[in-house]
Design a protein around this motif. Structure first.
Motif, mmCIF file in Angstrom:
data_model
loop_
_atom_site.group_PDB
_atom_site.id
_atom_site.type_symbol
_atom_site.label_atom_id
_atom_site.label_comp_id
_atom_site.label_asym_id
_atom_site.label_seq_id
_atom_site.Cartn_x
_atom_site.Cartn_y
_atom_site.Cartn_z
ATOM 1 N N SER A 138 -2.066 3.587 -4.621
ATOM 2 C CA SER A 138 -2.247 2.576 -3.579
ATOM 3 C C SER A 138 -1.237 1.453 -3.798
ATOM 4 O O SER A 138 -1.164 0.883 -4.894
ATOM 5 N N VAL A 139 -0.486 1.136 -2.743
ATOM 6 C CA VAL A 139 0.573 0.136 -2.878
ATOM 7 C C VAL A 139 0.442 -0.996 -1.858
ATOM 8 O O VAL A 139 0.996 -2.078 -2.081
ATOM 9 N N THR A 140 -0.275 -0.798 -0.768
ATOM 10 C CA THR A 140 -0.467 -1.862 0.215
ATOM 11 C C THR A 140 -1.828 -2.514 0.002
ATOM 12 O O THR A 140 -2.719 -1.948 -0.646
ATOM 13 N N LEU A 141 -1.999 -3.714 0.544
ATOM 14 C CA LEU A 141 -3.258 -4.433 0.371
ATOM 15 C C LEU A 141 -4.438 -3.685 0.989
ATOM 16 O O LEU A 141 -5.540 -3.671 0.433
ATOM 17 N N ARG A 142 -4.208 -3.049 2.122
ATOM 18 C CA ARG A 142 -5.281 -2.276 2.756
ATOM 19 C C ARG A 142 -5.660 -1.078 1.890
ATOM 20 O O ARG A 142 -6.846 -0.775 1.704
ATOM 21 N N GLN A 143 -4.656 -0.390 1.367
ATOM 22 C CA GLN A 143 -4.938 0.754 0.503
ATOM 23 C C GLN A 143 -5.653 0.318 -0.778
ATOM 24 O O GLN A 143 -6.567 1.007 -1.251
ATOM 25 N N LEU A 144 -5.247 -0.819 -1.333
ATOM 26 C CA LEU A 144 -5.885 -1.305 -2.546
ATOM 27 C C LEU A 144 -7.352 -1.665 -2.309
ATOM 28 O O LEU A 144 -8.211 -1.380 -3.149
ATOM 29 N N ARG A 145 -7.627 -2.263 -1.182
ATOM 30 C CA ARG A 145 -9.017 -2.625 -0.871
ATOM 31 C C ARG A 145 -9.869 -1.373 -0.696
ATOM 32 O O ARG A 145 -10.997 -1.304 -1.206
ATOM 33 N N ASN A 146 -9.344 -0.407 0.024
ATOM 34 C CA ASN A 146 -10.095 0.837 0.214
ATOM 35 C C ASN A 146 -10.289 1.574 -1.103
ATOM 36 O O ASN A 146 -11.333 2.212 -1.320
#
Length: 339
Positions: A138-146
């Motif tokens: 995960s590299v984007t903020l959305r991916q990190l949150r998910n």
């Protein structure tokens, strides 16, 4: 090898026998930290590093990986006692681009892993096998949150104490710890890459603790809990990376509250010609590149060798007896006699 900088302090927690750090309190310039990483991996640097903290070590057995984690917004981390520490002088922003370029240039035909990541800024740079190894990272903020709310995330095992799952700042901090966990987990599935001959490079920048300090204050219980959780996660990450590379990895942590000056990139100005005339009124030559002597010797001895070869060949051709030395004339004479 695990290196840490505790608020303008550079600490060595673990090291292989091939990399030797001396005990002492010699300050290390902040802009030379990439040179320390390069020299510890066996690469050369443009300017000599006159810092006595790093010894020569074993030149024939260099680390297989260097991991550098930059932690922003903290004066000092409560790292383990067993370490060698050095103060940082002039903590300025830096990058490991020069080390990454050296690895990419020298080992382009092999399987190096180069990963540079700043989760809070959504910056990622992958070279070599990193694209396949960390394809699911995960590299984007959305991916990190998910990723945090999946079943196998660190939230199921990490003691949050005063931190909250419903606060965006806390989630950003926890998501960066999740990245550390996922890097070690994904790399463990490709252990063969940690045993090849090409060196690997990991550069991570964590700003979650800085945001926690801005949100709650550095004297708050949330900041204290986050600092302790970060120290535990960094130590675990260092142990995992160290073991994955069979004790032959350099892991560095740079903890700086604030950098002294922003990192600037040199550009070419359309007014460069007029500016250079003002800055260099005596029309002096530019300083030589450190590769000048190498290139000069290569060209010089190649030209001398070619000149000697031409002289020797010309001399032998001039003094050659066509009837004795040349097979063409010899065969022609035999044919004439037969006719």
């Amino acid at each position: 090898l695990f290196l840490g900088v505790c608020g303008d302090e550079f600490s060595v927690l673990r090291s292989p026998q091939s990399v030797v750090f001396r005990d002492g309190s010699w300050p290390i310039p902040g802009e030379r930290i990439p040179d320390v990483a390069a020299l510890s991996m066996g690469f050369s640097v443009e300017d000599d590093l006159s810092w006595p903290g790093l010894a020569v070590g074993d030149l024939f057995h260099r680390p297989r990986a260097t991991v550098l984690v930059t932690v922003k917004g903290v004066d000092k981390l409560a790292l383990p006692v067993k370490r060698i520490s050095y103060p940082i002088e002039n903590a300025v922003p830096f990058s490991l681009d020069s080390v990454a370029n050296a690895i990419h240039t020298l080992f382009s035909e092999e399987t190096p892993v180069v990963l540079q990541l700043a989760p809070s800024e959504e910056r990622v740079y992958m070279v070599g096998k990193a694209n396949s190894v960390f394809e699911d990272l995960s590299v984007t903020l959305r991916q990190l949150r998910n990723r945090l709310f999946q079943d196998n995330s660190i939230l199921s095992s990490l003691p949050l104490n005063s931190l909250s799952r419903n606060n965006e700042v806390d989630l950003l901090f926890l998501s960066e710890l999740q990245v550390l966990h996922d890097i070690a987990s994904l790399l463990s599935r490709h252990k063969h890459l940690a045993k090849d001959h090409s060196p690997d490079l990991y550069s991570l920048e964590l700003a979650g603790l800085e945001e926690v300090g801005k949100r709650y204050g550095e004297d708050s219980q949330q900041f204290k809990d986050a600092s302790q959780i970060l120290v535990d996660s960094l130590q675990k990450f260092a142990d995992e990376m160290f073991n994955l590379y069979s004790g032959n990895a350099v892991v560095e942590v740079v903890a700086v509250k604030t950098f002294n000056s922003p990192l600037t990139r040199k550009t070419r100005s359309i007014l460069q010609s007029s500016q250079s005339e003002t800055e260099n009124p005596y029309n002096l030559a530019y300083p030589y590149n450190y590769n000048y002597s190498v290139i000069f010797n290569i060209i010089l001895w190649m030209m001398i060798g070619l000149a000697l070869a031409v002289i020797v060949i010309s001399y032998n051709l001039w003094n050659m007896d066509p009837g004795y030395d040349s097979i063409i004339y010899r065969m022609t004479n035999q044919k004439i006699r037969m006719d």
